[in-house]
Write an enzyme that holds these catalytic residues in place. Structure first.
Site, PDB file in Angstrom:
ATOM      1  N   ASP A 196       5.522  14.365 -20.610  1.00 42.17           N
ATOM      2  CA  ASP A 196       5.064  14.799 -19.295  1.00 42.17           C
ATOM      3  C   ASP A 196       4.806  13.559 -18.453  1.00 42.17           C
ATOM      4  O   ASP A 196       3.769  12.904 -18.594  1.00 42.17           O
ATOM      5  CB  ASP A 196       3.787  15.636 -19.430  1.00 42.17           C
ATOM      6  CG  ASP A 196       3.268  16.143 -18.095  1.00 42.17           C
ATOM      7  OD1 ASP A 196       3.823  15.766 -17.040  1.00 42.17           O
ATOM      8  OD2 ASP A 196       2.293  16.927 -18.099  1.00 42.17           O
ATOM      9  N   SER A 250      18.235  18.671 -16.557  1.00 38.10           N
ATOM     10  CA  SER A 250      18.820  19.624 -15.611  1.00 38.10           C
ATOM     11  C   SER A 250      19.025  18.957 -14.259  1.00 38.10           C
ATOM     12  O   SER A 250      18.604  17.812 -14.047  1.00 38.10           O
ATOM     13  CB  SER A 250      17.911  20.858 -15.449  1.00 38.10           C
ATOM     14  OG  SER A 250      16.640  20.474 -14.942  1.00 38.10           O
ATOM     15  N   LYS A 285       8.171   9.076  -2.271  1.00 38.41           N
ATOM     16  CA  LYS A 285       9.587   8.704  -2.279  1.00 38.41           C
ATOM     17  C   LYS A 285       9.837   7.475  -1.408  1.00 38.41           C
ATOM     18  O   LYS A 285      10.707   6.647  -1.708  1.00 38.41           O
ATOM     19  CB  LYS A 285      10.450   9.877  -1.812  1.00 38.41           C
ATOM     20  CG  LYS A 285      10.599  10.989  -2.846  1.00 38.41           C
ATOM     21  CD  LYS A 285      11.341  10.535  -4.092  1.00 38.41           C
ATOM     22  CE  LYS A 285      11.710  11.690  -5.003  1.00 38.41           C
ATOM     23  NZ  LYS A 285      12.460  11.262  -6.203  1.00 38.41           N
ATOM     24  N   ASN A 311      14.846   9.061 -12.216  1.00 33.86           N
ATOM     25  CA  ASN A 311      15.270  10.252 -11.484  1.00 33.86           C
ATOM     26  C   ASN A 311      14.212  11.347 -11.431  1.00 33.86           C
ATOM     27  O   ASN A 311      14.169  12.119 -10.472  1.00 33.86           O
ATOM     28  CB  ASN A 311      16.548  10.807 -12.130  1.00 33.86           C
ATOM     29  CG  ASN A 311      16.843  12.232 -11.706  1.00 33.86           C
ATOM     30  OD1 ASN A 311      17.311  12.485 -10.604  1.00 33.86           O
ATOM     31  ND2 ASN A 311      16.553  13.190 -12.581  1.00 33.86           N
ATOM     32  N   TYR A 364       5.237  14.241  -1.204  1.00 34.41           N
ATOM     33  CA  TYR A 364       6.596  13.959  -1.677  1.00 34.41           C
ATOM     34  C   TYR A 364       7.208  12.816  -0.875  1.00 34.41           C
ATOM     35  O   TYR A 364       7.711  11.834  -1.437  1.00 34.41           O
ATOM     36  CB  TYR A 364       7.445  15.223  -1.553  1.00 34.41           C
ATOM     37  CG  TYR A 364       8.870  15.070  -2.010  1.00 34.41           C
ATOM     38  CD1 TYR A 364       9.177  14.990  -3.366  1.00 34.41           C
ATOM     39  CD2 TYR A 364       9.926  15.028  -1.098  1.00 34.41           C
ATOM     40  CE1 TYR A 364      10.488  14.866  -3.802  1.00 34.41           C
ATOM     41  CE2 TYR A 364      11.235  14.903  -1.523  1.00 34.41           C
ATOM     42  CZ  TYR A 364      11.512  14.821  -2.872  1.00 34.41           C
ATOM     43  OH  TYR A 364      12.803  14.692  -3.302  1.00 34.41           O
ATOM     44  N   ASP A 369      12.481  13.618 -20.542  1.00 42.80           N
ATOM     45  CA  ASP A 369      12.144  14.760 -19.688  1.00 42.80           C
ATOM     46  C   ASP A 369      10.990  15.527 -20.328  1.00 42.80           C
ATOM     47  O   ASP A 369      10.728  15.378 -21.523  1.00 42.80           O
ATOM     48  CB  ASP A 369      13.373  15.669 -19.537  1.00 42.80           C
ATOM     49  CG  ASP A 369      13.343  16.527 -18.287  1.00 42.80           C
ATOM     50  OD1 ASP A 369      12.256  17.016 -17.906  1.00 42.80           O
ATOM     51  OD2 ASP A 369      14.414  16.739 -17.677  1.00 42.80           O
TER      52      ASP A 369
END
Length: 243
Positions: free
Chosen positions: A53, A15, A147, A79, A143, A36
Protein backbone atom coordinates in the site's frame (compact mmCIF):
# COMPACT_ATOMS: atom_id res chain seq x y z
CA UNK A 1 19.91 -13.68 -2.44
CA UNK A 2 19.80 -11.07 -5.20
CA UNK A 3 17.81 -11.99 -8.31
CA UNK A 4 20.28 -12.25 -11.23
CA UNK A 5 18.09 -10.43 -13.75
CA UNK A 6 18.02 -6.68 -14.31
CA UNK A 7 14.55 -5.20 -13.84
CA UNK A 8 12.46 -2.20 -14.71
CA UNK A 9 10.38 -1.37 -11.64
CA UNK A 10 6.85 -0.09 -12.37
CA UNK A 11 4.55 1.03 -9.58
CA UNK A 12 0.82 0.52 -10.07
CA UNK A 13 1.43 -1.97 -12.86
CA UNK A 14 -1.48 -4.30 -12.22
CA UNK A 15 -3.98 -2.34 -14.31
CA UNK A 16 -4.57 0.76 -16.42
CA UNK A 17 -1.61 2.81 -17.61
CA UNK A 18 0.79 0.86 -15.42
CA UNK A 19 -0.25 -2.43 -16.99
CA UNK A 20 0.20 -0.98 -20.48
CA UNK A 21 3.72 0.14 -19.56
CA UNK A 22 4.54 -3.28 -18.11
CA UNK A 23 3.22 -5.09 -21.17
CA UNK A 24 5.14 -2.81 -23.54
CA UNK A 25 8.36 -3.44 -21.63
CA UNK A 26 7.74 -7.18 -21.55
CA UNK A 27 7.16 -7.13 -25.31
CA UNK A 28 10.69 -5.70 -25.63
CA UNK A 29 12.04 -8.68 -23.72
CA UNK A 30 12.67 -6.83 -20.47
CA UNK A 31 12.15 -8.22 -17.00
CA UNK A 32 9.58 -6.17 -15.08
CA UNK A 33 9.01 -5.77 -11.34
CA UNK A 34 5.47 -4.59 -10.59
CA UNK A 35 4.74 -2.95 -7.23
CA UNK A 36 1.02 -2.46 -6.57
CA UNK A 37 -1.48 -2.71 -3.75
CA UNK A 38 -3.16 -5.62 -5.53
CA UNK A 39 -1.83 -8.53 -7.53
CA UNK A 40 -2.36 -8.39 -11.31
CA UNK A 41 -5.04 -10.56 -12.88
CA UNK A 42 -2.61 -11.34 -15.70
CA UNK A 43 0.73 -13.12 -15.89
CA UNK A 44 3.98 -13.20 -17.81
CA UNK A 45 7.13 -15.28 -17.37
CA UNK A 46 9.29 -12.16 -17.03
CA UNK A 47 6.94 -10.35 -14.63
CA UNK A 48 7.47 -10.36 -10.86
CA UNK A 49 4.79 -8.71 -8.74
CA UNK A 50 5.04 -7.41 -5.19
CA UNK A 51 2.20 -5.96 -3.13
CA UNK A 52 2.30 -2.86 -0.93
CA UNK A 53 0.00 0.00 0.00
CA UNK A 54 2.00 2.96 -1.31
CA UNK A 55 -0.13 5.45 0.60
CA UNK A 56 1.56 4.25 3.82
CA UNK A 57 5.14 5.19 4.64
CA UNK A 58 5.95 2.00 6.53
CA UNK A 59 4.70 -0.10 3.60
CA UNK A 60 6.76 1.92 1.13
CA UNK A 61 9.86 1.59 3.29
CA UNK A 62 9.39 -2.18 3.64
CA UNK A 63 8.92 -2.61 -0.10
CA UNK A 64 11.91 -0.37 -0.86
CA UNK A 65 14.10 -2.45 1.47
CA UNK A 66 12.97 -5.72 -0.13
CA UNK A 67 13.57 -4.38 -3.63
CA UNK A 68 17.01 -3.00 -2.80
CA UNK A 69 18.09 -6.26 -1.16
CA UNK A 70 16.74 -8.70 -3.76
CA UNK A 71 16.51 -7.01 -7.17
CA UNK A 72 18.76 -5.08 -9.53
CA UNK A 73 16.63 -2.20 -10.82
CA UNK A 74 18.13 -0.31 -13.77
CA UNK A 75 14.97 1.65 -14.63
CA UNK A 76 12.12 2.98 -12.49
CA UNK A 77 8.64 4.10 -13.53
CA UNK A 78 6.76 5.92 -10.76
CA UNK A 79 3.24 5.43 -12.08
CA UNK A 80 1.00 4.61 -9.10
CA UNK A 81 -1.53 7.34 -8.41
CA UNK A 82 -5.03 8.27 -7.31
CA UNK A 83 -7.23 11.27 -8.11
CA UNK A 84 -9.11 11.92 -4.83
CA UNK A 85 -11.51 14.51 -6.39
CA UNK A 86 -12.35 17.58 -4.36
CA UNK A 87 -12.28 21.38 -4.39
CA UNK A 88 -10.63 23.62 -1.82
CA UNK A 89 -13.96 23.61 0.04
CA UNK A 90 -14.11 19.83 0.32
CA UNK A 91 -10.47 18.68 0.33
CA UNK A 92 -9.42 16.81 3.46
CA UNK A 93 -6.05 15.97 4.90
CA UNK A 94 -6.56 12.20 4.75
CA UNK A 95 -6.83 12.46 0.97
CA UNK A 96 -3.78 14.72 0.90
CA UNK A 97 -1.77 12.22 2.94
CA UNK A 98 -2.73 9.42 0.55
CA UNK A 99 -1.75 11.22 -2.63
CA UNK A 100 1.44 12.64 -1.13
CA UNK A 101 2.37 9.04 -0.36
CA UNK A 102 1.60 7.86 -3.87
CA UNK A 103 2.86 10.80 -5.91
CA UNK A 104 5.83 12.02 -3.85
CA UNK A 105 6.86 9.85 -0.90
CA UNK A 106 6.90 6.57 -2.83
CA UNK A 107 8.89 8.00 -5.78
CA UNK A 108 11.46 9.53 -3.43
CA UNK A 109 11.91 6.42 -1.26
CA UNK A 110 11.96 4.04 -4.22
CA UNK A 111 14.47 6.22 -6.06
CA UNK A 112 16.71 6.17 -2.99
CA UNK A 113 16.41 2.38 -2.78
CA UNK A 114 17.23 1.87 -6.46
CA UNK A 115 20.03 4.45 -6.73
CA UNK A 116 22.98 2.09 -6.24
CA UNK A 117 21.84 -0.16 -9.10
CA UNK A 118 20.77 2.78 -11.27
CA UNK A 119 24.20 4.35 -10.85
CA UNK A 120 26.04 1.09 -11.39
CA UNK A 121 24.26 0.55 -14.71
CA UNK A 122 25.74 3.77 -16.12
CA UNK A 123 22.50 4.46 -17.98
CA UNK A 124 19.76 4.37 -15.36
CA UNK A 125 16.34 5.65 -16.34
CA UNK A 126 13.58 7.19 -14.19
CA UNK A 127 10.18 8.09 -15.61
CA UNK A 128 7.57 9.78 -13.44
CA UNK A 129 3.93 9.69 -14.54
CA UNK A 130 2.55 13.13 -13.74
CA UNK A 131 -0.65 14.59 -15.24
CA UNK A 132 -1.97 17.37 -17.41
CA UNK A 133 -3.78 18.40 -14.20
CA UNK A 134 -0.44 19.71 -12.91
CA UNK A 135 -1.23 22.80 -15.00
CA UNK A 136 -4.44 23.27 -13.01
CA UNK A 137 -7.75 21.44 -12.90
CA UNK A 138 -10.85 22.36 -10.87
CA UNK A 139 -12.04 19.76 -8.35
CA UNK A 140 -8.56 18.21 -8.21
CA UNK A 141 -6.86 20.26 -5.50
CA UNK A 142 -4.74 17.57 -3.85
CA UNK A 143 -4.23 15.65 -7.11
CA UNK A 144 -3.02 18.60 -9.18
CA UNK A 145 -0.81 19.93 -6.38
CA UNK A 146 1.02 16.64 -5.91
CA UNK A 147 1.29 15.90 -9.63
CA UNK A 148 2.87 19.34 -10.06
CA UNK A 149 5.21 18.41 -7.21
CA UNK A 150 6.20 15.29 -9.14
CA UNK A 151 7.30 17.49 -12.04
CA UNK A 152 9.43 19.54 -9.64
CA UNK A 153 10.93 16.31 -8.33
CA UNK A 154 11.65 15.19 -11.91
CA UNK A 155 13.54 18.36 -12.79
CA UNK A 156 15.57 18.37 -9.59
CA UNK A 157 16.49 14.69 -9.84
CA UNK A 158 17.57 15.24 -13.44
CA UNK A 159 20.01 17.92 -12.23
CA UNK A 160 21.32 15.80 -9.37
CA UNK A 161 21.71 12.50 -11.24
CA UNK A 162 22.77 13.49 -14.75
CA UNK A 163 26.46 13.08 -13.98
CA UNK A 164 25.73 9.45 -13.03
CA UNK A 165 24.31 8.73 -16.48
CA UNK A 166 20.78 8.62 -15.05
CA UNK A 167 18.05 10.45 -16.97
CA UNK A 168 14.85 11.56 -15.25
CA UNK A 169 11.78 12.59 -17.23
CA UNK A 170 8.04 12.87 -16.79
CA UNK A 171 5.04 11.87 -18.87
CA UNK A 172 1.91 13.92 -18.19
CA UNK A 173 -1.22 12.25 -19.59
CA UNK A 174 -4.40 14.12 -20.43
CA UNK A 175 -7.78 12.33 -20.71
CA UNK A 176 -7.00 8.60 -20.92
CA UNK A 177 -9.68 5.93 -21.33
CA UNK A 178 -8.87 3.85 -18.27
CA UNK A 179 -11.51 2.10 -16.18
CA UNK A 180 -11.11 4.81 -13.57
CA UNK A 181 -11.83 7.51 -16.15
CA UNK A 182 -14.81 5.64 -17.57
CA UNK A 183 -16.31 5.15 -14.14
CA UNK A 184 -16.17 8.89 -13.47
CA UNK A 185 -17.12 9.90 -17.02
CA UNK A 186 -19.72 7.49 -18.44
CA UNK A 187 -20.11 7.30 -22.19
CA UNK A 188 -22.73 9.78 -23.38
CA UNK A 189 -22.70 11.88 -20.21
CA UNK A 190 -22.54 15.68 -20.73
CA UNK A 191 -19.24 16.03 -18.87
CA UNK A 192 -17.73 13.26 -20.99
CA UNK A 193 -18.76 15.06 -24.16
CA UNK A 194 -17.26 18.32 -22.88
CA UNK A 195 -13.96 16.53 -22.37
CA UNK A 196 -14.08 15.03 -25.85
CA UNK A 197 -14.85 18.43 -27.34
CA UNK A 198 -11.73 19.87 -25.69
CA UNK A 199 -9.40 17.29 -27.30
CA UNK A 200 -7.91 18.48 -30.59
CA UNK A 201 -7.56 14.97 -32.02
CA UNK A 202 -11.19 14.19 -31.05
CA UNK A 203 -10.59 10.98 -29.15
CA UNK A 204 -9.59 9.89 -25.70
CA UNK A 205 -6.06 8.69 -25.18
CA UNK A 206 -5.31 5.06 -24.44
CA UNK A 207 -3.00 3.53 -21.85
CA UNK A 208 -0.87 2.38 -24.78
CA UNK A 209 -0.40 6.02 -25.89
CA UNK A 210 1.16 6.76 -22.51
CA UNK A 211 3.22 3.56 -22.55
CA UNK A 212 4.84 4.49 -25.87
CA UNK A 213 5.90 7.85 -24.44
CA UNK A 214 7.37 6.15 -21.37
CA UNK A 215 9.29 3.69 -23.59
CA UNK A 216 10.97 6.60 -25.38
CA UNK A 217 12.36 7.96 -22.12
CA UNK A 218 13.30 4.47 -20.90
CA UNK A 219 15.31 3.54 -23.99
CA UNK A 220 19.05 3.13 -23.25
CA UNK A 221 19.91 5.06 -26.42
CA UNK A 222 17.96 8.16 -25.31
CA UNK A 223 20.52 9.35 -22.81
CA UNK A 224 20.57 12.97 -24.03
CA UNK A 225 16.99 13.75 -22.95
CA UNK A 226 16.48 14.55 -19.28
CA UNK A 227 14.43 16.85 -17.07
CA UNK A 228 11.63 17.00 -19.62
CA UNK A 229 7.84 16.74 -19.41
CA UNK A 230 5.98 15.13 -22.31
CA UNK A 231 2.25 15.88 -22.34
CA UNK A 232 0.33 12.96 -23.87
CA UNK A 233 -2.91 14.87 -24.01
CA UNK A 234 -4.34 15.06 -27.53
CA UNK A 235 -3.45 18.76 -27.63
CA UNK A 236 -5.38 19.83 -24.53
CA UNK A 237 -2.37 21.64 -23.08
CA UNK A 238 -1.96 23.98 -26.06
CA UNK A 239 -2.40 27.59 -24.96
CA UNK A 240 -1.71 26.67 -21.32
CA UNK A 241 1.57 27.95 -19.90
CA UNK A 242 3.89 24.98 -19.22
CA UNK A 243 5.56 24.38 -15.89
Amino acid sequence: MIEARQFTLVTGGSSGIGRAICEALLAQGRSVLNLDYRAPAWHHDQLVSLQADLTKQDAIEAAAHEIASKYTVIALVNNAGATRPGSIDTANMADLDDVVGLHLRAPILLTQACLPALRASGQGRIVNISSRAALGKPERIVYSATKAGLIGLTRTLAQELGADGITVNAVAPGPIATELFKNSNPEGAPQTQRILDSILVKRLGTPEDVARAALFFLAPENGFVTGQVLYVCGGTTLGVAPI
